[in-house]
Design an enzyme around this catalytic site. Structure first.
Site, PDB file in Angstrom:
ATOM      1  CG  ASP A 250      -2.182   0.962  -3.255  1.00  0.00           C
ATOM      2  OD1 ASP A 250      -1.005   1.335  -3.049  1.00  0.00           O
ATOM      3  OD2 ASP A 250      -3.136   1.356  -2.555  1.00  0.00           O
ATOM      4  CG  ASN A 251      -1.439   4.433  -4.574  1.00  0.00           C
ATOM      5  OD1 ASN A 251      -2.550   4.050  -4.232  1.00  0.00           O
ATOM      6  ND2 ASN A 251      -0.547   4.872  -3.700  1.00  0.00           N
TER       7      ASN A 251
ATOM      8  CG  HIS B 108     -10.018   1.308   0.266  1.00  0.00           C
ATOM      9  ND1 HIS B 108      -9.032   2.237   0.097  1.00  0.00           N
ATOM     10  CD2 HIS B 108     -11.114   1.996   0.669  1.00  0.00           C
ATOM     11  CE1 HIS B 108      -9.485   3.440   0.391  1.00  0.00           C
ATOM     12  NE2 HIS B 108     -10.756   3.315   0.741  1.00  0.00           N
TER      13      HIS B 108
ATOM     14  CE  LYS C 100      -2.724   7.589  -1.358  1.00  0.00           C
ATOM     15  NZ  LYS C 100      -2.916   7.012  -0.013  1.00  0.00           N
TER      16      LYS C 100
ATOM     17  NE  ARG D 198      -5.966  -0.864  -1.861  1.00  0.00           N
ATOM     18  CZ  ARG D 198      -4.974  -1.544  -1.294  1.00  0.00           C
ATOM     19  NH1 ARG D 198      -5.097  -2.853  -1.109  1.00  0.00           N
ATOM     20  NH2 ARG D 198      -3.882  -0.934  -0.893  1.00  0.00           N
TER      21      ARG D 198
ATOM     22  CE  LYS E  63      -6.414   0.823   1.512  1.00  0.00           C
ATOM     23  NZ  LYS E  63      -5.501   1.956   1.256  1.00  0.00           N
TER      24      LYS E  63
ATOM     25  CG  HIS F  41      -2.141   3.998   3.565  1.00  0.00           C
ATOM     26  ND1 HIS F  41      -2.655   4.767   4.583  1.00  0.00           N
ATOM     27  CD2 HIS F  41      -2.828   4.353   2.442  1.00  0.00           C
ATOM     28  CE1 HIS F  41      -3.614   5.539   4.108  1.00  0.00           C
ATOM     29  NE2 HIS F  41      -3.740   5.312   2.800  1.00  0.00           N
TER      30      HIS F  41
ATOM     31  CB  CYS G 232      -6.440   3.185  -1.994  1.00  0.00           C
ATOM     32  SG  CYS G 232      -5.148   3.983  -1.033  1.00  0.00           S
TER      33      CYS G 232
ATOM     34  CG  ASP H  41      -2.076   0.949   1.114  1.00  0.00           C
ATOM     35  OD1 ASP H  41      -2.108   1.740   0.151  1.00  0.00           O
ATOM     36  OD2 ASP H  41      -2.954   0.921   1.994  1.00  0.00           O
ATOM     37  CG  ASP H  42      -0.073   4.834  -0.070  1.00  0.00           C
ATOM     38  OD1 ASP H  42      -0.871   4.446  -0.941  1.00  0.00           O
ATOM     39  OD2 ASP H  42      -0.381   5.675   0.795  1.00  0.00           O
TER      40      ASP H  42
ATOM     41  CB  SER I  95      -7.025   3.944   4.156  1.00  0.00           C
ATOM     42  OG  SER I  95      -6.984   3.898   2.748  1.00  0.00           O
TER      43      SER I  95
END
Length: 516
Positions: free
Chosen positions: A264-265, A134, A280, A80, A132, A211, A76, A35-36, A157
């Site tokens: 994811d990013n 989301h 991000k 996903r 996660k 994240h 996010c 995540d991130d 998140s």
């Protein structure tokens, strides 16, 4: 060279076909979705990486490394939805982030969408998601409605109220000590693999880290150096990837398991884009390009590197191709099977074009070495703040010591993860990413034919992008006349999003006066 490989193509194709043909058991699939995590947060992708990632670097050396791998949005939830469906967000419809504390609770991944988990489950796979989600936090959109046999994690998140751990459809922990998340998700993953070692399985491991709020366990936390919490988090994430891979080795499952690692990013503050512009939330390369590693010994040759553009749209068709499962024929699947690329059997680019979105709109198009920003990528985040204000910025979703439990020494906006210089942002900027990966110099004026070609490709797909009206809001406070809405510090412990603490109850909407 677009592809580096260490065997001839016929040899690799022979190895691939014979490995698949001789396999007595369907291929297991493990997708680790950080995540991130920034493109430059992994040493294998960044020679000047500020963090140590020995297990991820080893994983990359054992398989394929894709260096132009894209997510469809720089944030996010839409990302996903895409990795699980193989479809751009404008097709699967999750173009916004669900967030209970802002009232964004009435949408999620529709039941009509078909996920990797549903396809593999129909073929006899055990399926699980730990981490996660989301993709909707109300009953209609929970993980077990989308093909997962079991789930454990936070439904959105880890900085959104209420932060609570959910097992299947039940809240099992509130509040959550976030320092335990990486270890506990990995423990669950390892247990799942051990319990299903004798049948095919699909493990989806969408980690919470890195994240914000950053959090790390005792074994990796270094309080004597409070400014390197991000490095601590990456160290634990890397080590826990190593723990999972060691389990596959111990159970003699590695050669029959496709492992994919990606993000994811792009990164938030404190991370690294590896010299890419932006972060991000922005459609610069730093927001959309992420690391991608794929390993399957005996099928994917070690040390293969490809710079051909590909993306998370390709994960579902790649997994289905390896598992011998037909793709759904009643919808557009935007991705393609990457196994010819990953095995070195083909040197052809898998896509003519890759698209990026910002909000509800198509925004970028990449074709070969060219990238066109049809939409304005926008200014720096917090560009209206001074250096002093950036240093003293207070995150409204930061650790509070009560229900959002994480270390207080979080990264600040002064720790920008990517390049901040370059030609000023505007619509219709063109970049040659081969010569200018940092998107510093707009060359649209000197390449009008390329601009027209990419814009035509963009327009053809943009014609399919529908309008996305705002969903009904569950925001319980009166909206302020100006300025941002105050977040609802929702009380957890149940799967409901209407429990307001006494300290915020004066902000509740007042009923309209009775008409006489």
């Amino acid at each position: 060279m677009m592809i580096q490989r260490f065997c001839t193509l016929p040899m690799l194709l022979t190895v691939f076909l014979s490995s698949v043909a001789l396999s007595k058991q369907p291929t297991n699939v493990v997708v680790i979705f950080a995540d991130d995590l920034g493109y430059g947060d992994v040493g294998a992708f960044n020679p000047e990486c500020p963090f140590e990632t020995p297990h991820l670097d080893r994983l990359a050396s054992q398989g394929a490394k894709l260096t132009s791998f894209y997510v469809p949005t720089p944030y996010c939830a839409p990302s996903r939805g895409t990795i699980l469906t193989g479809r751009y967000p404008f097709r699967h419809s999750v173009v916004r982030n669900p967030s209970p504390d802002s009232g964004a609770s009435n949408f999620g991944l529709p039941q009509s969408e078909i996920t990797i988990a549903e396809l593999l489950k129909s073929a006899g796979y055990a399926t699980a998601a730990f981490g996660k989600w989301h993709l909707g936090h109300k009953a209609a959109w929970l993980p077990r409605t989308q093909g997962f046999d079991q789930y454990f994690g936070i439904l959105y998140s880890n900085d959104m109220y209420p932060v609570q751990l959910v097992e299947n459809e039940t809240v099992v922990e509130y509040p959550v000590v976030q320092a335990t998340l990486t270890r506990r998700y990995t423990d669950r993953a390892i247990d799942f693999v051990k319990r299903h070692k004798d049948r095919p399985f699909f493990l989806y491991l969408p980690h919470a880290m890195p994240h914000k709020p950053l959090a790390v366990s005792d074994d990796y936390y270094t309080p004597d150096t409070p400014d390197d919490l991000y490095a601590d988090v990456i160290a634990e994430l890397d080590a826990d990837v190593g723990r999972l891979l060691a389990t596959l080795d111990e159970l003699a499952l590695s050669e029959n398991t496709l492992v994919i690692f990606t993000s994811d990013n792009g990164p938030w503050y404190g991370g690294s884009t590896g010299g890419l512009r932006g972060m991000k939330g922005k459609t610069w390369e730093g927001g959309l390009r992420v690391p991608m590693i794929a390993r399957m010994p005996g099928v994917i040759p070690p040390g293969l590197v490809s710079d051909h553009p590909a993306g998370t749209i390709d994960v579902l068709p790649t997994v289905c191709g390896l598992a011998g499962i037909d793709l759904p024929g009643d919808r557009v699947i935007d991705g393609t099977d990457l196994m010819p690329l990953l095995t070195g059997a083909s040197s052809e680019p898998p896509h003519e074009v890759i698209f990026g979105m910002q909000g509800t709109s198509l925004a970028t198009v990449r074709s070969g070495k060219w990238k066109l920003h049809v939409g304005n990528p926008g200014p720096l985040r917090f560009s209206n703040l001074s250096e002093e204000e950036l240093a003293n910025w207070v995150d409204p979703r930061g650790p509070d010591g009560v229900t959002l439990l994480a270390p207080f020494e979080q990264a600040k906006p002064t720790e920008h993860p990517g390049l901040t210089a370059g030609d000023g942002p505007k619509a219709m900027m063109l970049f040659d990413l081969q010569e200018d990966p940092g998107e510093q110099h707009d060359v649209a004026e000197s390449n009008p034919q390329t601009v027209r070609r990419l814009k035509a490709l963009f327009d053809a797909v943009n014609a399919d992008v529908p309008e996305f009206p705002a969903p009904k809001s569950d925001y319980l406070f009166d909206a302020p006349e100006k300025g941002p809405r105050q977040l609802m510090r929702l009380i957890g412990g149940e799967l409901r999003y209407d429990r307001i603490p006494k300290s915020q109850q004066p902000l509740l909407k007042q009923p309209a006066p009775t008409q006489h």
